[in-house]
Design a protein around this motif. Structure first.
Motif, PDB file in Angstrom:
ATOM      1  N   LEU A 109       0.459  -1.202   0.158  1.00 34.21           N
ATOM      2  CA  LEU A 109       0.117  -0.015   0.152  1.00 34.21           C
ATOM      3  C   LEU A 109       0.700   1.182   0.022  1.00 34.21           C
ATOM      4  O   LEU A 109       0.651   2.351  -0.637  1.00 34.21           O
ATOM      5  CB  LEU A 109      -0.934  -0.025   1.143  1.00 34.21           C
ATOM      6  N   ILE A 110       2.037   1.414   0.891  1.00 31.56           N
ATOM      7  CA  ILE A 110       2.714   2.376   0.688  1.00 31.56           C
ATOM      8  C   ILE A 110       3.544   2.666  -0.651  1.00 31.56           C
ATOM      9  O   ILE A 110       3.433   3.820  -1.116  1.00 31.56           O
ATOM     10  CB  ILE A 110       4.021   2.190   1.811  1.00 31.56           C
ATOM     11  N   VAL A 111       3.888   1.448  -1.338  1.00 30.86           N
ATOM     12  CA  VAL A 111       4.270   1.636  -2.580  1.00 30.86           C
ATOM     13  C   VAL A 111       3.404   2.155  -3.508  1.00 30.86           C
ATOM     14  O   VAL A 111       3.502   3.171  -4.317  1.00 30.86           O
ATOM     15  CB  VAL A 111       5.114   0.268  -3.119  1.00 30.86           C
ATOM     16  N   ALA A 112       2.090   1.553  -3.437  1.00 31.54           N
ATOM     17  CA  ALA A 112       0.923   2.038  -4.317  1.00 31.54           C
ATOM     18  C   ALA A 112       0.671   3.527  -4.213  1.00 31.54           C
ATOM     19  O   ALA A 112       0.082   4.068  -5.173  1.00 31.54           O
ATOM     20  CB  ALA A 112      -0.060   0.817  -4.203  1.00 31.54           C
ATOM     21  N   SER A 113       0.926   3.845  -2.866  1.00 34.94           N
ATOM     22  CA  SER A 113       0.457   5.234  -2.594  1.00 34.94           C
ATOM     23  C   SER A 113       1.139   6.330  -3.453  1.00 34.94           C
ATOM     24  O   SER A 113       0.705   7.320  -3.728  1.00 34.94           O
ATOM     25  CB  SER A 113       0.615   5.776  -1.225  1.00 34.94           C
ATOM     26  N   GLN A 114       2.399   5.884  -3.940  1.00 33.49           N
ATOM     27  CA  GLN A 114       3.091   6.727  -4.689  1.00 33.49           C
ATOM     28  C   GLN A 114       2.853   7.028  -6.351  1.00 33.49           C
ATOM     29  O   GLN A 114       3.409   7.555  -6.920  1.00 33.49           O
ATOM     30  CB  GLN A 114       4.885   6.424  -4.440  1.00 33.49           C
ATOM     31  N   THR A 115       1.908   6.015  -6.480  1.00 28.89           N
ATOM     32  CA  THR A 115       1.368   6.037  -8.015  1.00 28.89           C
ATOM     33  C   THR A 115       0.105   7.038  -8.137  1.00 28.89           C
ATOM     34  O   THR A 115       0.098   7.533  -9.225  1.00 28.89           O
ATOM     35  CB  THR A 115       0.650   4.583  -8.428  1.00 28.89           C
ATOM     36  N   VAL A 116      -0.279   7.403  -7.101  1.00 33.01           N
ATOM     37  CA  VAL A 116      -1.300   8.805  -7.062  1.00 33.01           C
ATOM     38  C   VAL A 116      -0.479   9.758  -6.790  1.00 33.01           C
ATOM     39  O   VAL A 116       0.469  10.177  -6.003  1.00 33.01           O
ATOM     40  CB  VAL A 116      -2.033   8.817  -5.594  1.00 33.01           C
ATOM     41  N   PRO A 117      -0.504  10.815  -7.930  1.00 30.24           N
ATOM     42  CA  PRO A 117      -0.015  12.172  -7.991  1.00 30.24           C
ATOM     43  C   PRO A 117      -0.172  12.894  -6.582  1.00 30.24           C
ATOM     44  O   PRO A 117      -1.245  13.135  -6.472  1.00 30.24           O
ATOM     45  CB  PRO A 117      -0.611  12.756  -9.220  1.00 30.24           C
ATOM     46  N   ILE A 118       1.038  13.087  -5.857  1.00 28.73           N
ATOM     47  CA  ILE A 118       0.951  13.979  -4.627  1.00 28.73           C
ATOM     48  C   ILE A 118       0.430  15.373  -4.869  1.00 28.73           C
ATOM     49  O   ILE A 118      -0.409  15.616  -3.888  1.00 28.73           O
ATOM     50  CB  ILE A 118       2.376  13.713  -3.839  1.00 28.73           C
ATOM     51  N   ILE A 119       0.574  15.901  -5.791  1.00 31.17           N
ATOM     52  CA  ILE A 119       0.212  17.150  -6.128  1.00 31.17           C
ATOM     53  C   ILE A 119      -1.524  17.172  -6.003  1.00 31.17           C
ATOM     54  O   ILE A 119      -2.203  18.164  -5.663  1.00 31.17           O
ATOM     55  CB  ILE A 119       0.707  17.771  -7.259  1.00 31.17           C
TER      56      ILE A 119
END
Length: 257
Positions: free
Chosen positions: A94-104
């Motif tokens: 989940l932590i890794v997958a969260s980075q696929t969502v554009p943080i901006i």
């Protein structure tokens, strides 16, 4: 003398860039609000030094506060992933997958949740800096030499001793690498948070100056943001050297980036 010799190429390259910045815009007819001359940027920074100093302190505080929470959350998450098979199978992906969502894209949500005070900026900084600390620390735990762990088990070491004397030292270089990365990008997180809503900080200063086409003020704010990132990186690097001072040269060398 060796340090001065090693720094000479960097200093010469910086001087070359400064010279190009100074003579390039007027030479090619670039308007001052697109790329102002370096001397004009420095003059603007000196003229507004008190105002810039106040905004610098605000952004630095937001970056450090967010970085502190990221260190706490990232370390706890990494320890949890290492100590729990369930967390390793669920939380880590989940932590890794969260980075696929554009943080901006998540940043406006932070503003909706926390409003326009300092905590919305801190939340954005955490979004930027949590991942490198958590993942690098978790990877550090996994890099622990299994032969050392097996040797310690044969000598009767318990779970606490295995964690404190085998796993934790192995994870330390990874944590410090993540910390250096997080320290650098925390400035970007704080700046973005200020752009989304705020009254103070270098992000707001550059945004207002850009709206008024004050190129010199924009570049002076950007230079200070860059300086802040460099200072935070050097602080993290100094912490790394101090923490790893007692380790073997081979281990310390591996952590250098």
């Amino acid at each position: 003398m060796r340090k001065l010799a090693s720094a000479a190429p960097v200093a010469l390259f910086a001087l070359l860039l400064a010279a190009l910045w100074e003579i390039g815009p007027p030479l090619f007819g670039v308007p001052h609000y697109i790329i102002p001359r370096l001397s004009d940027v420095l003059a603007s920074a000196w003229e507004n030094r008190r105002l810039l100093g106040a905004h610098f302190a605000v952004t630095l505080g937001e970056a450090l506060l967010g970085l502190g929470w990221s260190i706490l959350f990232g370390t706890i998450s990494a320890v949890w992933i290492e100590s729990s098979k369930v967390a390793k199978k669920t939380l880590y992906p989940l932590i890794v997958a969260s980075q696929t969502v554009p943080i901006i894209a998540l940043s406006p949500i932070m503003v909706m949740w926390f409003g326009y005070d300092v905590w919305s900026k801190v939340a954005v900084v955490i979004l930027f800096t949590f991942f490198p600390i958590a993942v690098n620390t978790a990877d550090g735990f996994r890099s622990a030499d299994p032969e050392i762990g097996e040797l310690m088990r044969t000598m009767g070491a318990g779970k606490r001793d295995l964690f404190m004397k085998w796993k934790l030292p192995s994870a330390l270089p990874g944590f410090l690498t993540g910390l250096k990365m997080a320290a650098t990008i925390s400035v970007g997180g704080a700046t973005l948070g200020e752009w989304l809503g705020g009254e103070a900080g270098l992000g707001m200063y550059t945004k207002r100056a850009s709206n008024m086409l004050r190129g010199e003020a924009v570049f002076s704010g950007v230079l200070l943001l860059s300086l802040m990132g460099v200072l935070l990186f050097l602080a993290a690097q100094a912490a790394e050297r101090a923490i790893l001072a007692g380790r073997s040269p081979g281990n310390a060398g591996k952590s250098q980036t």
